[in-house]
Every structure is written in structure tokens, then in C-alpha cells.
Scaffold this active site. Structure first.
Site, PDB file in Angstrom:
ATOM      1  N   GLU A  52     -54.600  49.741 -27.597  1.00 14.79           N
ATOM      2  CA  GLU A  52     -54.521  50.889 -26.554  1.00 14.79           C
ATOM      3  C   GLU A  52     -55.221  52.147 -27.011  1.00 14.79           C
ATOM      4  O   GLU A  52     -55.010  52.325 -28.102  1.00 14.79           O
ATOM      5  CB  GLU A  52     -53.001  51.099 -26.188  1.00 14.79           C
ATOM      6  CG  GLU A  52     -52.805  51.572 -24.643  1.00 14.79           C
ATOM      7  CD  GLU A  52     -53.411  50.397 -23.807  1.00 14.79           C
ATOM      8  OE1 GLU A  52     -54.313  50.437 -23.048  1.00 14.79           O
ATOM      9  OE2 GLU A  52     -52.452  49.384 -23.541  1.00 14.79           O
ATOM     10  N   THR A  54     -58.346  52.374 -27.840  1.00 16.66           N
ATOM     11  CA  THR A  54     -59.127  51.794 -29.005  1.00 16.66           C
ATOM     12  C   THR A  54     -60.585  51.624 -28.284  1.00 16.66           C
ATOM     13  O   THR A  54     -61.570  51.544 -28.907  1.00 16.66           O
ATOM     14  CB  THR A  54     -58.780  50.669 -29.448  1.00 16.66           C
ATOM     15  OG1 THR A  54     -58.473  49.586 -28.385  1.00 16.66           O
ATOM     16  CG2 THR A  54     -57.413  50.750 -30.325  1.00 16.66           C
ATOM     17  N   ASP A  55     -60.644  51.608 -26.623  1.00 18.10           N
ATOM     18  CA  ASP A  55     -61.979  51.028 -26.089  1.00 18.10           C
ATOM     19  C   ASP A  55     -63.072  52.075 -26.302  1.00 18.10           C
ATOM     20  O   ASP A  55     -64.087  51.696 -26.581  1.00 18.10           O
ATOM     21  CB  ASP A  55     -61.787  50.763 -24.727  1.00 18.10           C
ATOM     22  CG  ASP A  55     -61.154  51.613 -23.848  1.00 18.10           C
ATOM     23  OD1 ASP A  55     -60.714  52.600 -24.291  1.00 18.10           O
ATOM     24  OD2 ASP A  55     -61.436  51.239 -22.697  1.00 18.10           O
ATOM     25  N   ALA A  58     -50.786  52.379 -11.487  1.00 15.34           N
ATOM     26  CA  ALA A  58     -49.834  51.902 -12.071  1.00 15.34           C
ATOM     27  C   ALA A  58     -50.068  51.322 -13.544  1.00 15.34           C
ATOM     28  O   ALA A  58     -49.475  50.841 -14.417  1.00 15.34           O
ATOM     29  CB  ALA A  58     -49.349  50.793 -11.449  1.00 15.34           C
ATOM     30  N   GLY A  59     -51.327  51.906 -13.896  1.00 11.55           N
ATOM     31  CA  GLY A  59     -52.180  51.622 -15.398  1.00 11.55           C
ATOM     32  C   GLY A  59     -52.523  50.107 -15.284  1.00 11.55           C
ATOM     33  O   GLY A  59     -52.593  49.650 -16.339  1.00 11.55           O
ATOM     34  N   SER A  72     -55.236  49.226 -13.393  1.00 14.27           N
ATOM     35  CA  SER A  72     -56.609  49.349 -13.023  1.00 14.27           C
ATOM     36  C   SER A  72     -56.888  48.880 -11.617  1.00 14.27           C
ATOM     37  O   SER A  72     -57.920  47.999 -11.488  1.00 14.27           O
ATOM     38  CB  SER A  72     -57.346  48.680 -14.035  1.00 14.27           C
ATOM     39  OG  SER A  72     -58.557  49.221 -14.148  1.00 14.27           O
ATOM     40  N   SER A  73     -56.356  49.266 -10.672  1.00  8.14           N
ATOM     41  CA  SER A  73     -56.719  49.244  -9.374  1.00  8.14           C
ATOM     42  C   SER A  73     -58.068  50.029  -9.224  1.00  8.14           C
ATOM     43  O   SER A  73     -58.945  49.245  -8.410  1.00  8.14           O
ATOM     44  CB  SER A  73     -55.758  49.881  -8.368  1.00  8.14           C
ATOM     45  OG  SER A  73     -55.791  51.396  -8.470  1.00  8.14           O
ATOM     46  N   ASP A 127     -61.572  48.072 -18.716  1.00  7.57           N
ATOM     47  CA  ASP A 127     -60.797  47.818 -17.603  1.00  7.57           C
ATOM     48  C   ASP A 127     -62.152  46.856 -16.717  1.00  7.57           C
ATOM     49  O   ASP A 127     -61.773  45.742 -16.245  1.00  7.57           O
ATOM     50  CB  ASP A 127     -60.608  48.922 -16.388  1.00  7.57           C
ATOM     51  CG  ASP A 127     -59.613  49.786 -17.271  1.00  7.57           C
ATOM     52  OD1 ASP A 127     -58.933  49.404 -18.363  1.00  7.57           O
ATOM     53  OD2 ASP A 127     -59.311  50.622 -16.700  1.00  7.57           O
TER      54      ASP A 127
END
Ligand code: ADP
Ligand code: MG
Length: 416
Positions: free
Chosen positions: A45, A47-48, A137-138, A140-141, A191
Site C-alpha cells: 500500500e 507503494t505504487d 470504499a477503497g 476502486s469504483s 487500480d
């Protein structure tokens, strides 16, 4: 399956819903329906954007985009979503950095980015969207929406990007630009890559520094395990500002340490790198970050990348059940060193562990959103009940939940 969980649309149902909304709105058939999934990150997390590793899986929960290319009115973009209020019209010529605002930024931003990337003007279309990916909601909608629309635009404008993973990586890049530049959310690339590149039964190991990816078999069921995702429904506060601040801090630290990105550092490099951090850093927004905080941010990124490697090694040996302590350590690092957790996320993690979860951590950007718990399959209901009881006692809203199985990437739907 179980009641009380957010279920994905049944096969065919999502496409039928998007197509029905399209017909009801525009009085004509769409050219097709495309869908793409939300994602949940197992570990890795923040890290991207540091050239590091992350390990997302695609969710069975998807966003469906019914799309038609219009011959007349080639500047007009028409959009409707079952999750939003009224239909909208957007003039393509006006789309650009930070415009339009609201949800239409995502689909129109994809058209804008694809136009820039390919030289084909991706304008003149009608879109209808429906989704079972929970919002904010985290999970990735936003990427699910961008990628479903991106796949549709790719086909109706004949761009030819979705046929193989190389093209899909370019498509993902356009979706990232839509989110960063048009919607103005400074997110990394995990994502969109997950939504367009994941395979069923696999996690996607992304090396954002090298630009490489690997499909890691993830047979949780064979180990009798399930991944419970709990959406805290905690109101995100200051999310964008905090995210941008973490990103800017990492860039400043990398410059001081003398690396391009923090992902170039291994745990053994930490003492020397920490010693190179002397004096406070002032971020573009004027925030001052002291040395001790810089060292904690650095330690999170570097140890988190090491945890991704360790989880991948366990998964490869069918020993995912032993990954629990790594997930717990990831949570502690995000809470204490990176400071992106919140009381609701901490409570999911601690209550899940109390109820026998093997490990639990916040997932996604933080400050709200979701947490994951690795649990034995027959303990899912108990763990969720325990978490919900703890939320009730704490006076928090009842959290939503779903069980994540590694699903496939976005694709064209067979239409009814
Ligand atoms: P997350 O990606 O974690 O769900 P974001 O804040 O990044 O949260 O994205 C949520 C936003 O994306 C929503 O507020 C909305 O603007 C847009 N969005 C996502 N799904 C849809 C949808 N089905 N219809 C319309 N807009 C959507
Ligand atoms: Mg998002």
C-alpha cells in the site's frame, strides 16, 4: 451465498441493466456493453507511486458500460449512470485538466486521454453505466468505471488496444491520466492495471518501478481460506490532500537520499538512507515535514515492498495461511509510520483478529475505505459478526462487507 454481504451482479445481469438504462435514456440500442472490475489490494500500500510492488486482485464486482458511437454531433458526449442523478451532456472540446467536475470527469477524461495518446478523436458517443462496485470504499469504483468505458471506446473507435496485455497497459495509462489530470485525483497506477490485466484465480504482482507484472496463482479455496473485505463507510476526510502530501513527501525523500524512487531501496539500505535525511522538508502546499516523520514514511515504503515479496513467496508455496502476520505488520506500518489509517480501519483489523482472523489490514489509500481480513472459510460469518458488534459498541455505522475471490479483468459482455 451468504446473506448480508454485497453480492456481485449475477452473470448477464449487469450487462442487461446497463443496456436497459441505455435504451430508456437514449431510445436506441447501444453498440455493446463492456465491463471492468473493482479491485482489492492484498498487500503493498502506498507503494505504487514509489516505484514499488503491490499485489491486487480483481473483484467479482464490476462496472458495466453500455456505449454507442454517434455519427451526428461528434463533439457531444452524453452520459447517464444508475448510481447518479440526471443524465449529463459534456462538450468534448471543453474536457481537460480538472474539467468537467463530478462523476462525468472519469468517462470523459478517458476519451480525452485516449485522444491524446492515439491521435484519434474519441468524441461523439452516448454512455449508460451501472455498477455493483461500492463507491468510495477503497475498492476502486473509479478505475472500474474508467476501464469499462475505456474498453468500450477502444472498440467503437477501432483503437485496437484491448486485444493483448501490451495494448491494455496503454489503455490503463489513459485511464490513469483521466483520473490524475481530468478528475484531479493524484492516485498511482495500481487500480487501472488491476482492472485491465488481472486473471481469474490469480493476484497481479505489479512492479511499478520496472513497469513489469506477473500473475501469481492464488488458490485461497484450496487452503480453506477466504478474504473478507469490510467497508468501514467512514467518511473520507482530507483524503486528497493527505494523499498528495504523502506522495510529495516521498518524492522529497527520494531526492535527498539520491534515488529516483524509494522502491529502489532495500531494507538493508534503510540505516544509510535514514541518515541522509537531515532537516525538515517543506511541501509545495507549505506543510513542513520533520526528519523523524520523513524516516517513518521511508520505513513504511521500504518495509511494505519487502512484505509484498514475502506474501508472494508464501502464496507460491500454497502457504498463504502463514501470511497473516505480514498483513498485521502492514497495518501497523500504515497506521504508525505512514499515518493513513483511522479509528474505523483500526477497529476492523483488531476486531477481526480477536475473532480468529489470521491477519488483517487496511487496504487502499486509507482515511476510511475498506480493510481486509484473511480468515478460514468457515469463520467468515463469525468474524464479520464480531466486527459489526465492535462497530455498534463504538458508535460507528454498520459496515458493509463482501467476500473477494480473484476474478478476471475487464472485457466485452455477451449481450442478452
Ligand atoms: P473508489 O475508487 O475507492 O470507489 P473514488 O473516490 O476514487 O473512490 O471514486 C468514486 C467516484 O467515482 C464516485 O464518487 C463517482 O464520481 C465515480 N464513480 C464510480 N463508480 C461510478 C458509477 N457506477 N457511476 C458514476 N460514477 C461513478
Ligand atoms: Mg478510486
Amino acid at each position: 451465498m451468504r446473506g448480508d454481504l454485497i453480492e456481485a451482479f449475477a452473470p448477464g445481469a449487469g450487462a442487461a441493466r446497463a443496456a436497459a438504462l441505455f435504451r430508456a435514456t437514449y431510445g436506441i440500442e447501444p453498440d455493446g456493453v463492456w465491463s471492468s472490475p473493482g479491485r482489492v489490494n492484498l498487500v503493498g500500500e502506498h507503494t505504487d507511486y514509489n516505484g514499488g510492488l503491490c499485489l491486487p486482485i480483481a473483484l467479482p464486482h464490476r462496472t458495466y458500460a453500455a456505449l454507442r458511437r454517434t455519427e451526428q454531433d461528434t463533439d457531444g458526449l452524453e452520459l447517464v449512470s444508475a448510481q447518479e442523478q440526471a443524465p449529463s451532456r459534456v462538450a468534448f472540446a471543453r474536457v481537460g485538466p480538472l474539467w468537467p467536475t463530478g462523476w462525468t470527469a472519469y468517462p470523459t477524461g478517458v476519451a480525452w486521454a485516449l485522444t491524446n495518446a492515439t491521435g484519434t478523436t474519441v468524441a461523439g458517443w452516448q454512455l449508460a453505466v451501472d455498477s455493483c462496485v461500492p463507491y468510495g470504499a477503497g475498492l476502486s469504483s473509479s478505475a472500474a468505471l474508467e476501464c469499462a468505458v475505456g474498453l468500450g471506446l477502444d472498440e467503437v473507435f477501432g483503437l485496437g488496444l484491448s486485444a493483448d496485455d501490451e495494448g491494455r497497459a496503454l489503455l490503463a495509462q489513459a485511464c490513469i491520466e483521466a483520473e490524475n489530470v481530468v478528475a484531479g485525483a493524484a492516485t498511482g497506477g495500481m487500480d487501472q492495471s488491476a482492472s485491465l490485466l488481472c486473471r481469474p484465480g490469480h493476484a497481479l504482482l505489479l512492479d511499478t518501478g520496472a513497469g513489469t507484472r506477473r500473475h501469481v496463482p492464488l488458490d485461497m479455496a484450496a487452503e480453506g481460506l477466504a478474504l473478507l473485505v469490510v467497508d468501514t463507510r467512514a467518511p473520507h476526510q482530507l483524503v486528497d490532500g493527505q494523499y498528495a502530501a504523502r506522495r510529495a513527501t516521498c518524492e522529497a525523500i527520494a531526492a535527498r537520499v539520491g534515488v529516483r524512487v524509494l522502491g529502489e531501496l532495500a531494507p538493508d539500505d534503510l540505516p544509510a538512507a535514514a541518515a541522509a535525511l537531515v532537516g525538515p522538508v517543506t511541501l509545495p502546499d507549505g506543510t513542513v515535514v520533520d526528519v523523524e516523520t520523513q524516516r517513518r514514511r521511508l520505513r513504511h515504503v521500504v518495509t511494505e515492498i519487502a512484505r509484498v515479496r514475502a506474501v508472494v513467496a508464501l502464496a507460491a508455496q500454497g502457504r498463504l495461511a502463514e501470511a497473516g502476520p505480514l498483513l498485521d505488520a502492514s497495518h501497523a506500518s500504515l497506521r504508525d509510520d505512514y499515518e493513513v489509517s483511522c479509528p474505523e480501519l483500526d477497529l476492523v483489523a483488531s476486531a477481526a483478529r480477536e475473532a480468529g482472523a489470521l491477519g488483517a489490514r487496511m487496504t487502499g489509500g486509507g482515511f476510511g475505505g475498506s480493510a481486509i481480513a484473511l480468515v478460514e472459510q468457515d469463520r467468515v460469518d463469525d468474524v464479520l459478526a464480531h466486527v459489526r458488534a465492535a462497530f455498534a459498541r463504538a458508535g460507528f455505522a454498520r459496515p458493509d462487507a463482501l467476500v473477494a475471490t480473484p476474478a478476471g479483468a475487464g472485457n466485452k459482455e455477451e449481450q442478452a
